[in-house]
Design a protein around this motif. Structure first.
Motif, PDB file in Angstrom:
ATOM      1  N   TRP A 127       7.840  10.027  -1.549  1.00  9.41           N
ATOM      2  CA  TRP A 127       7.987   8.602  -1.249  1.00  9.41           C
ATOM      3  C   TRP A 127       7.048   7.846  -2.186  1.00  9.41           C
ATOM      4  O   TRP A 127       5.971   8.348  -2.517  1.00  9.41           O
ATOM      5  CB  TRP A 127       7.570   8.378   0.210  1.00  9.41           C
ATOM      6  N   VAL A 128       7.419   6.668  -2.585  1.00  4.83           N
ATOM      7  CA  VAL A 128       6.633   5.919  -3.577  1.00  4.83           C
ATOM      8  C   VAL A 128       5.174   5.704  -3.126  1.00  4.83           C
ATOM      9  O   VAL A 128       4.254   5.699  -3.942  1.00  4.83           O
ATOM     10  CB  VAL A 128       7.336   4.575  -3.910  1.00  4.83           C
ATOM     11  N   GLY A 154       5.988   0.247   5.351  1.00  8.41           N
ATOM     12  CA  GLY A 154       7.274   0.945   5.364  1.00  8.41           C
ATOM     13  C   GLY A 154       8.297   0.394   6.320  1.00  8.41           C
ATOM     14  O   GLY A 154       9.484   0.586   6.141  1.00  8.41           O
ATOM     15  N   PRO A 208       8.561  -2.619   9.996  1.00  9.87           N
ATOM     16  CA  PRO A 208       7.776  -3.613  10.733  1.00  9.87           C
ATOM     17  C   PRO A 208       6.698  -2.967  11.617  1.00  9.87           C
ATOM     18  O   PRO A 208       6.955  -1.954  12.267  1.00  9.87           O
ATOM     19  CB  PRO A 208       8.828  -4.315  11.586  1.00  9.87           C
ATOM     20  N   GLU A 220      11.068  -0.186  -5.544  1.00  4.14           N
ATOM     21  CA  GLU A 220      11.332  -0.972  -6.745  1.00  4.14           C
ATOM     22  C   GLU A 220      10.153  -1.850  -7.147  1.00  4.14           C
ATOM     23  O   GLU A 220      10.005  -2.178  -8.327  1.00  4.14           O
ATOM     24  CB  GLU A 220      12.553  -1.880  -6.519  1.00  4.14           C
ATOM     25  N   MET A 265       3.829  -9.791   8.014  1.00  2.22           N
ATOM     26  CA  MET A 265       3.471  -8.911   6.898  1.00  2.22           C
ATOM     27  C   MET A 265       2.297  -9.463   6.096  1.00  2.22           C
ATOM     28  O   MET A 265       1.773  -8.794   5.220  1.00  2.22           O
ATOM     29  CB  MET A 265       4.663  -8.753   5.951  1.00  2.22           C
ATOM     30  N   LYS A 288      16.206   2.364   7.942  1.00  2.00           N
ATOM     31  CA  LYS A 288      14.806   2.771   7.868  1.00  2.00           C
ATOM     32  C   LYS A 288      14.503   3.574   9.114  1.00  2.00           C
ATOM     33  O   LYS A 288      14.415   3.022  10.205  1.00  2.00           O
ATOM     34  CB  LYS A 288      13.921   1.527   7.830  1.00  2.00           C
TER      35      LYS A 288
HETATM   36  C1  WTA Z   1      11.052  -2.006   4.470  1.00  5.69           C
HETATM   37  C2  WTA Z   1       8.376   1.433   1.049  1.00  5.69           C
HETATM   38  C3  WTA Z   1       8.924  -4.493   7.371  1.00  5.69           C
HETATM   39  C4  WTA Z   1      11.851  -3.126   3.804  1.00  5.69           C
HETATM   40  C5  WTA Z   1       7.001   1.292   0.389  1.00  5.69           C
HETATM   41  C6  WTA Z   1      11.848  -2.713   2.340  1.00  5.69           C
HETATM   42  C7  WTA Z   1       9.105  -3.123   5.553  1.00  5.69           C
HETATM   43  C8  WTA Z   1      11.956  -1.219   2.453  1.00  5.69           C
HETATM   44  C9  WTA Z   1       7.706  -3.161   5.350  1.00  5.69           C
HETATM   45  C10 WTA Z   1      11.442  -0.488   1.253  1.00  5.69           C
HETATM   46  C11 WTA Z   1       6.925  -3.933   6.258  1.00  5.69           C
HETATM   47  C12 WTA Z   1       8.604  -1.933   3.812  1.00  5.69           C
HETATM   48  N1  WTA Z   1       7.582  -4.588   7.254  1.00  5.69           N
HETATM   49  N2  WTA Z   1       9.693  -3.786   6.549  1.00  5.69           N
HETATM   50  N3  WTA Z   1       5.605  -4.005   6.165  1.00  5.69           N
HETATM   51  N4  WTA Z   1       7.433  -2.408   4.263  1.00  5.69           N
HETATM   52  N5  WTA Z   1       9.624  -2.348   4.593  1.00  5.69           N
HETATM   53  O1  WTA Z   1      11.519   1.652  -0.887  1.00  5.69           O
HETATM   54  O2  WTA Z   1      13.162  -3.140   4.314  1.00  5.69           O
HETATM   55  O3  WTA Z   1      10.972   3.220   1.034  1.00  5.69           O
HETATM   56  O4  WTA Z   1      12.883  -3.265   1.585  1.00  5.69           O
HETATM   57  O5  WTA Z   1       9.359   1.515   0.133  1.00  5.69           O
HETATM   58  O6  WTA Z   1      11.182  -0.895   3.612  1.00  5.69           O
HETATM   59  O7  WTA Z   1      11.421   0.878   1.478  1.00  5.69           O
HETATM   60  P1  WTA Z   1      10.851   1.894   0.414  1.00  5.69           P
END
Ligand code: WTA
Length: 578
Positions: A264-265, A339, A341, A366, A385, A466
């Protein structure tokens, strides 16, 4: 609209002065060019993120400081200083060179969280090749999609995991070698890591990459099609360094624990490139989640900064306050999550038991680094957030790219051009371009900004799921489902879940001769698990006679979701049957 009041952080939280002393002032005057010297350049215009994360520390008194505290699933322990990480990754870089790895070649890591993962990641970057990571939970189909699309030249893996690569190897013509970290060479194509590392030189001249040169890539899911290869350049480490400093508040005497996997990033940006850049000792725990184990690790390693995911906080919460009291967790100074809410109850609970709140922050594969966050000195509105990080202009926009006023719900967008913004989607310019509209980078998330400038997450603008913080594309799950002999069609959605944020729910129609049953449901779940990954299977399966479709035959996930949530289904005029 959900609003909650600012909460007070306990006095004891402020014992140490945070790195970011004045958010408003820093945000206002921030210009990335002025911060180029915060990271270490090899020479003018030459930047290598591996040099910046590890090698630079070997030139200082920090060289013998622990970079990595590693604890395995069975309590095995290892420690590596910055110097050791540097020399071992030099060896690995030499190993890659021996097997003709060139700049821009894709080298993938299909490993559990073993120390070799971190050593190899740094080593790959040192050669100028592109490092890709894969969750060790991935099964053959998931591996094939990613390794094929990227044209990976080498995969680094283990004795156990390599079997899954062999299942699909015939479809991977560009795969030249498999480096196995814990097994003897078994075929011409395999390379014995341990044996080669014993004798190979520990001197290596790091590739003098430019800031825009490609450094790492991750496959991530969208609504349609297979996962896409998101690519980042070496310059991403600048943003990752700055946010490690300002958001995670890491300083070089910290023992920092990020619970993420580098598949994961988060595990790349804040377990390797950003957190080591600021000089912290990192803890990596390779075992499974257990609240007792997690608390005992914090106690044993005296963890000061802890970065985890909301699902983990909710799981800990489930085990209750009494358990927390059994451990001495006084070392904790700053807590962050990412990641999905972070619900207000979790923030309040963490204040109660850890005497400090979890600070939520938001970003995406991204964006390459945190873009919206709660900061140590800024009051928290639980559920929000936070505010954009210095260097990031975030806004809520409408479909015409116009910024919306406070409290209006819209698309969360960011002004392009920050250092860790993805630089491409591998071999898919069209997809890359689709992220940018009317001068904005479009996140695909819906949100609003309140009158005080805090951002609030509403939900995805698309069908991306998610689950426990993991991003899962419904298309990938549907594709796996329809390969099951009993299934004709499948539609997959994220169903809200108190613990996991969302769970994967599949709606399926069966071929003639098959009847819905609990046994069939189990069998289908197992089938998907075996092809994709442990976390990507539908926890719920609903058998249907037919699925809502457009006239062109596209399954309408939106309708399935509305039905599931008991909401009004909306406009169904374009539906074939319903
Ligand atoms: C969601 C994660 C709510 C969001 C590092 C985003 C969140 C996707 C939050 C990206 C947060 C990430 N509150 N939703 N604090 N942080 N998201 O690429 O929908 O696995 O677009 O990267 O996670 O997921 P990714």
């Amino acid at each position: 609209m959900k609003f909650s009041k600012l909460i007070k952080k306990p006095k004891s939280y402020f014992k140490v002065k945070p790195n970011l002393e004045d958010y408003n002032k820093t945000y206002k005057n921030f210009n990335y060019k002025k911060h180029y010297k915060e990271i270490e350049w090899i020479k003018k215009n030459k930047l290598n993120a591996a040099y910046n994360a590890i090698t630079k520390h070997t030139l200082t008194e920090k060289k013998n400081k622990v970079a990595l505290y590693w604890e395995g699933p069975n309590g095995e322990k290892k420690e590596f200083s910055f110097l050791e990480m540097d020399l071992l990754s030099n060896k690995f870089a030499n190993l890659l060179k021996k097997y003709k790895v060139k700049k821009r070649d894709r080298i993938f890591l299909f490993l559990p969280r073993v120390p070799e993962l971190y050593i190899a990641f740094i080593g790959i970057l040192k050669t100028g090749a592109i490092a890709g990571t894969l969750f060790s939970a991935f099964q053959s189909k998931a591996l094939e999609d990613r390794l094929k699309d990227s044209g990976a030249k080498i995969v680094v893996t283990t004795k156990e995991l390599k079997k899954r690569i062999y299942q699909v190897k015939r479809n991977l013509p560009e795969l030249k070698h498999i480096i196995v970290v814990d097994d003897k060479k078994r075929s011409k194509q395999e390379i014995d890591y341990q044996k080669e590392m014993e004798t190979i030189s520990q001197e290596f001249k790091i590739e003098e990459t430019g800031p825009e040169d490609l450094a790492f890539m991750l496959y991530t899911s969208g609504t349609t099609g297979k996962p896409k290869g998101v690519i980042h350049s070496h310059l991403a480490c600048l943003h990752e360094h700055m946010t490690s400093k300002y958001v995670l508040d890491i300083r070089d005497n910290d023992v920092y624990w990020c619970t993420a996997d580098p598949g994961w990033v988060t595990g790349i940006a804040y377990e390797i490139l950003g957190s080591w850049s600021v000089g912290a000792s990192s803890l990596v725990y390779a075992g499974r989640f257990s609240p007792e184990k997690w608390y005992s690790l914090i106690q044993k390693y005296q963890v000061t900064v802890w970065y985890t995911a909301p699902t983990a906080v909710r799981m800990l919460m489930r085990y209750g306050d009494k358990l927390v009291k059994k451990y001495n967790l006084k070392s904790l100074r700053h807590l962050c999550s990412v990641g999905e809410p972070l619900n207000p109850e979790s923030v309040k609970w963490s204040i109660k038991v850890f005497k400090r709140p979890f600070h939520d922050n938001y970003w995406q594969t991204e964006t390459g680094g945190i873009v919206i966050a709660n900061y140590p000195l800024m009051p928290i509105k639980p559920g929000s957030m936070g505010k954009p990080v210095p260097g990031i202009k975030a806004a809520i926009i409408n479909d015409n790219g116009k910024e919306l006023p406070a409290n209006k719900q819209g698309t969360l967008a960011i002004k392009p051009g920050w250092p860790s913004m993805m630089c491409d989607i591998w071999k898919n310019k069209k997809k890359y371009n689709s992220y940018f509209k009317k001068g904005w980078y479009i996140t695909g998330d819906k949100a609003f900004k309140d009158k005080d400038g805090y951002f609030w997450f509403i939900g995805r603008d698309d069908d991306v799921i998610k689950t426990s913080g993991e991003r899962v594309g419904p298309f990938e799950v549907e594709s796996a489902l329809v390969e099951h002999p009993a299934i004709i069609e499948a539609g997959v959605i994220g169903k809200p879940d108190k613990l996991r944020g969302e769970i994967i729910k599949a709606f399926i129609t069966l071929k003639p001769g098959y009847r819905p049953s609990a046994a069939l449901e189990k069998n289908i779940q197992k089938f998907v698990k075996k092809r994709l990954a442990g976390h990507a299977y539908p926890r719920e399966v609903e058998f249907r006679k037919n699925l809502p479709k457009t006239r062109s035959g596209k399954i309408m996930r939106r309708i399935l979701k509305s039905q599931e949530l008991g909401q009004k289904v909306g406009d169904t005029s374009t539906l074939e049957k319903f």
